[in-house]
Scaffold this motif. Structure first.
Motif, PDB file in Angstrom:
ATOM      1  N   VAL A 169       0.426  -0.983  -0.253  1.00 21.26           N
ATOM      2  CA  VAL A 169      -0.036   0.143   0.268  1.00 21.26           C
ATOM      3  C   VAL A 169       1.084   1.275   0.038  1.00 21.26           C
ATOM      4  N   ALA A 170       1.964   1.076   0.655  1.00 22.86           N
ATOM      5  CA  ALA A 170       2.795   2.638   1.106  1.00 22.86           C
ATOM      6  C   ALA A 170       3.317   2.924  -0.277  1.00 22.86           C
ATOM      7  N   VAL A 171       4.198   1.428  -0.964  1.00 24.68           N
ATOM      8  CA  VAL A 171       4.582   1.451  -2.425  1.00 24.68           C
ATOM      9  C   VAL A 171       3.461   2.099  -3.162  1.00 24.68           C
ATOM     10  N   LYS A 172       3.013   2.200  -3.344  1.00 25.34           N
ATOM     11  CA  LYS A 172       2.148   2.229  -4.572  1.00 25.34           C
ATOM     12  C   LYS A 172       1.684   3.930  -4.512  1.00 25.34           C
ATOM     13  N   ASN A 173       0.836   3.686  -3.177  1.00 24.00           N
ATOM     14  CA  ASN A 173       0.597   5.347  -2.890  1.00 24.00           C
ATOM     15  C   ASN A 173       2.436   6.442  -3.146  1.00 24.00           C
ATOM     16  N   HIS A 174       3.247   5.781  -2.239  1.00 23.91           N
ATOM     17  CA  HIS A 174       3.900   7.000  -2.266  1.00 23.91           C
ATOM     18  C   HIS A 174       4.190   6.989  -4.152  1.00 23.91           C
ATOM     19  N   ALA A 175       4.235   6.701  -4.650  1.00 22.82           N
ATOM     20  CA  ALA A 175       4.588   6.376  -5.999  1.00 22.82           C
ATOM     21  C   ALA A 175       3.544   6.572  -6.536  1.00 22.82           C
ATOM     22  N   ASN A 176       2.585   7.319  -6.249  1.00 17.71           N
ATOM     23  CA  ASN A 176       1.285   8.065  -6.537  1.00 17.71           C
ATOM     24  C   ASN A 176       1.557   9.560  -6.752  1.00 17.71           C
ATOM     25  N   GLY A 177       1.707   9.761  -5.376  1.00 24.40           N
ATOM     26  CA  GLY A 177       2.189  11.098  -5.027  1.00 24.40           C
ATOM     27  C   GLY A 177       2.948  11.940  -4.905  1.00 24.40           C
ATOM     28  N   ALA A 178       4.189  10.401  -5.699  1.00 25.85           N
ATOM     29  CA  ALA A 178       5.256  11.576  -6.154  1.00 25.85           C
ATOM     30  C   ALA A 178       4.720  11.760  -7.452  1.00 25.85           C
ATOM     31  N   THR A 179       3.777  11.668  -8.481  1.00 27.77           N
ATOM     32  CA  THR A 179       3.389  12.814  -9.290  1.00 27.77           C
ATOM     33  C   THR A 179       2.496  13.803  -9.275  1.00 27.77           C
ATOM     34  N   ASN A 180       2.230  13.826  -7.516  1.00 27.94           N
ATOM     35  CA  ASN A 180       1.170  14.825  -7.163  1.00 27.94           C
ATOM     36  C   ASN A 180       1.614  15.788  -6.517  1.00 27.94           C
ATOM     37  N   PRO A 181       1.979  16.980  -7.305  1.00 23.67           N
ATOM     38  CA  PRO A 181       2.187  18.689  -6.849  1.00 23.67           C
ATOM     39  C   PRO A 181       1.633  18.758  -5.762  1.00 23.67           C
ATOM     40  N   LYS A 182       1.102  18.652  -4.836  1.00 24.88           N
ATOM     41  CA  LYS A 182       0.407  19.225  -3.979  1.00 24.88           C
ATOM     42  C   LYS A 182      -0.177  18.159  -2.960  1.00 24.88           C
ATOM     43  N   ALA A 183       0.742  16.934  -2.841  1.00 20.95           N
ATOM     44  CA  ALA A 183       1.000  16.263  -2.195  1.00 20.95           C
ATOM     45  C   ALA A 183       2.296  16.500  -0.768  1.00 20.95           C
ATOM     46  N   HIS A 184       1.837  16.298   0.686  1.00 26.96           N
ATOM     47  CA  HIS A 184       2.549  16.601   1.447  1.00 26.96           C
ATOM     48  C   HIS A 184       3.958  15.763   1.363  1.00 26.96           C
ATOM     49  N   LEU A 185       4.088  14.488   1.291  1.00 26.74           N
ATOM     50  CA  LEU A 185       5.508  13.486   1.508  1.00 26.74           C
ATOM     51  C   LEU A 185       5.101  13.144  -0.060  1.00 26.74           C
ATOM     52  N   ASP A 186       6.401  13.621  -0.804  1.00 28.07           N
ATOM     53  CA  ASP A 186       6.302  13.917  -2.377  1.00 28.07           C
ATOM     54  C   ASP A 186       7.023  12.789  -3.109  1.00 28.07           C
ATOM     55  N   PHE A 187       7.617  11.799  -2.358  1.00 30.34           N
ATOM     56  CA  PHE A 187       8.556  11.041  -2.873  1.00 30.34           C
ATOM     57  C   PHE A 187       8.114   9.076  -2.443  1.00 30.34           C
ATOM     58  N   THR A 188       8.649   8.251  -3.669  1.00 31.94           N
ATOM     59  CA  THR A 188       9.140   7.261  -3.498  1.00 31.94           C
ATOM     60  C   THR A 188       9.921   6.662  -2.226  1.00 31.94           C
ATOM     61  N   CYS A 189       9.117   4.823  -2.119  1.00 27.83           N
ATOM     62  CA  CYS A 189       9.626   4.118  -1.199  1.00 27.83           C
ATOM     63  C   CYS A 189       9.917   3.005  -1.850  1.00 27.83           C
ATOM     64  N   SER A 190      10.925   1.875  -1.498  1.00 31.76           N
ATOM     65  CA  SER A 190      10.958   0.999  -1.840  1.00 31.76           C
ATOM     66  C   SER A 190      10.026  -0.239  -1.032  1.00 31.76           C
ATOM     67  N   LEU A 191       9.622  -1.379  -0.740  1.00 30.84           N
ATOM     68  CA  LEU A 191       8.825  -2.460  -0.159  1.00 30.84           C
ATOM     69  C   LEU A 191       9.761  -2.666   1.048  1.00 30.84           C
ATOM     70  N   GLU A 192      11.090  -2.794   0.584  1.00 33.50           N
ATOM     71  CA  GLU A 192      12.581  -2.873   1.898  1.00 33.50           C
ATOM     72  C   GLU A 192      12.106  -1.525   2.812  1.00 33.50           C
ATOM     73  N   ASP A 193      12.158  -0.060   2.330  1.00 28.13           N
ATOM     74  CA  ASP A 193      11.728   0.371   3.415  1.00 28.13           C
ATOM     75  C   ASP A 193      11.095   0.748   4.497  1.00 28.13           C
TER      76      ASP A 193
END
Length: 397
Positions: A169-193
């Motif tokens: 869930v986190a990996v998918k949503n961070h990847a989506n948020g990284a393309t959203n200029p309005k996102a608070h946490l606009d960075f990707t994360c890995s499954l390991e992260d």
């Protein structure tokens, strides 16, 4: 009853803004919503306003609705405040729909705001905790991360789900948020992260939890009688459903489903005349990773226990059969409590009108928003439809 249309929607970025006030944030979101109305709109057109907020930190506890609407020139417009914890913004939109359907109004502004990052961690936990069962959860020391951790533990035990399933869930949503200029946490994360991040409340790690955010969001709704005056993009609020449940987790029959969401979804689908199979995307309430898994099942996307499979096979990715949380969700986009539900409508409006930029899906027609209060004490679901123009379908939309 009359049909209701979403004619404009806008929001601020979600994040930490120590130099900004709640009135300032609401004004930015209101201007963004007005700018999105094709043919323009002004204060004289608005018949009513509804504002959702928890009122974190004690600022303007009384008359907080008029306190923000007066700031944007709506001081002669009747305004009421909705408080349904994290579902306040979604219920503000529902109240606006009801006002228009009843004939009381033709144009209604529905918005929400919250300023949460100017408080200490201890005070913030207090304000968030009041949306849980006060006597048996908050006053005994339980936080919301602890409540959702209990839900996650029960789900993982019952359905043999894993920490990796939560982490997807986190990996998918961070990847989506990284393309959203309005996102608070606009960075990707890995499954390991996500798997190896510090534990917040076992089994939830830091990456399984959404941030506390500042921000505001506004939606402008109009009746079928006047919608043509404002827009060429016909985004209809096709169905709305809501439900309530026992506030305390220990009082419920199940820890692995939220009956308020199930009732809300069933009602919204019935009123819209659709099924989950008709949806092209959804914005669901993922305050914690387990909440997104449970939402898949409550909303009828899959059978109980099958939610992890939707993540594993890519169904809910942007290029999957049912993209979920293209905005980044609460996990990445952020969670300013009163603004969250209305912010979901902003993403739906942008997707259905082709304004989502790098997040844009291909030609969506139906979208769903799902907004939950507390750990499930209240829930509201909206189904939105883009009505096709005559030049697209050969018949009038």
């Amino acid at each position: 009853m009359r049909d209701v249309y979403l004619v404009g929607a806008g929001q601020t970025p979600f994040g930490a803004f120590p130099d900004r006030s709640y009135r300032d944030l609401f004004a930015e979101a209101y201007r963004a919503a007005c700018d999105g109305v094709d043919h323009g709109i002004d204060a004289a057109d608005v018949d009513e306003a509804v504002v959702g907020t928890l009122g974190v930190g004690g600022r303007q506890l009384g008359l907080s609705g008029p306190a923000v609407t007066e700031h944007v020139g709506l001081h002669n417009v009747p305004c009421s405040r909705v408080e349904n914890a994290c579902a306040a913004g979604g219920f503000a939109v529902r109240n606006a729909v009801q006002a228009i359907k009843s004939g009381f109004a033709d144009v209604v502004v529905a918005g929400g705001y919250e300023v949460m990052t100017d408080l200490s961690d201890d005070v913030t936990k207090y304000w968030l905790g009041v949306s849980g069962e006060t006597e048996w959860e908050r006053l005994t020391g339980t936080t919301f991360s602890g409540v959702y951790a209990q839900m996650a533990s029960a789900y993982m035990t019952e359905y043999e789900a894993t920490t990796e399933d939560l982490s997807r869930v986190a990996v998918k949503n961070h990847a989506n948020g990284a393309t959203n200029p309005k996102a608070h946490l606009d960075f990707t994360c890995s499954l390991e992260d996500a798997v190896e991040a510090p534990t917040v409340a076992d089994p939830l790690t830091l990456y399984h939890c959404c941030p506390t955010s500042d921000g505001a969001a506004v939606a402008i709704l109009a009746s079928e009688d006047v919608v043509g005056e404002y827009t060429n993009d016909r985004v209809r609020i096709a169905g709305v459903g809501a439900g309530s449940e026992r506030v305390g987790l220990a009082e419920r029959d199940s820890y692995t489903g939220i009956s308020a969401s199930q009732v809300a979804a069933e009602t919204a689908y019935e009123r819209a005349g659709v099924t989950p199979d008709d949806l092209d995307f959804a914005e669901v309430h993922d305050c914690f990773a387990i909440a997104e898994l449970i939402a898949y099942e409550d909303l009828g996307f899959c059978e109980p226990g099958a939610a992890p499979g939707l993540l594993r096979d890519g169904t809910t990715e942007p290029d999957g059969d049912l993209p979920v949380n293209t905005s980044g969700g609460l996990k990445s986009k952020g969670h300013p409590i009163g603004a969250t539900g209305t912010g979901q409508l902003v993403e739906a409006f942008e997707q259905l009108t082709g304004r989502a930029g790098d997040r844009q899906l291909e030609n969506p027609q139906y979208g769903l928003t799902h907004n939950v209060g507390g750990s499930g004490g209240a829930s509201v679901v909206h189904v939105l439809e883009r009505e096709r123009a005559a030049d697209e379908t050969g018949v009038a939309g």
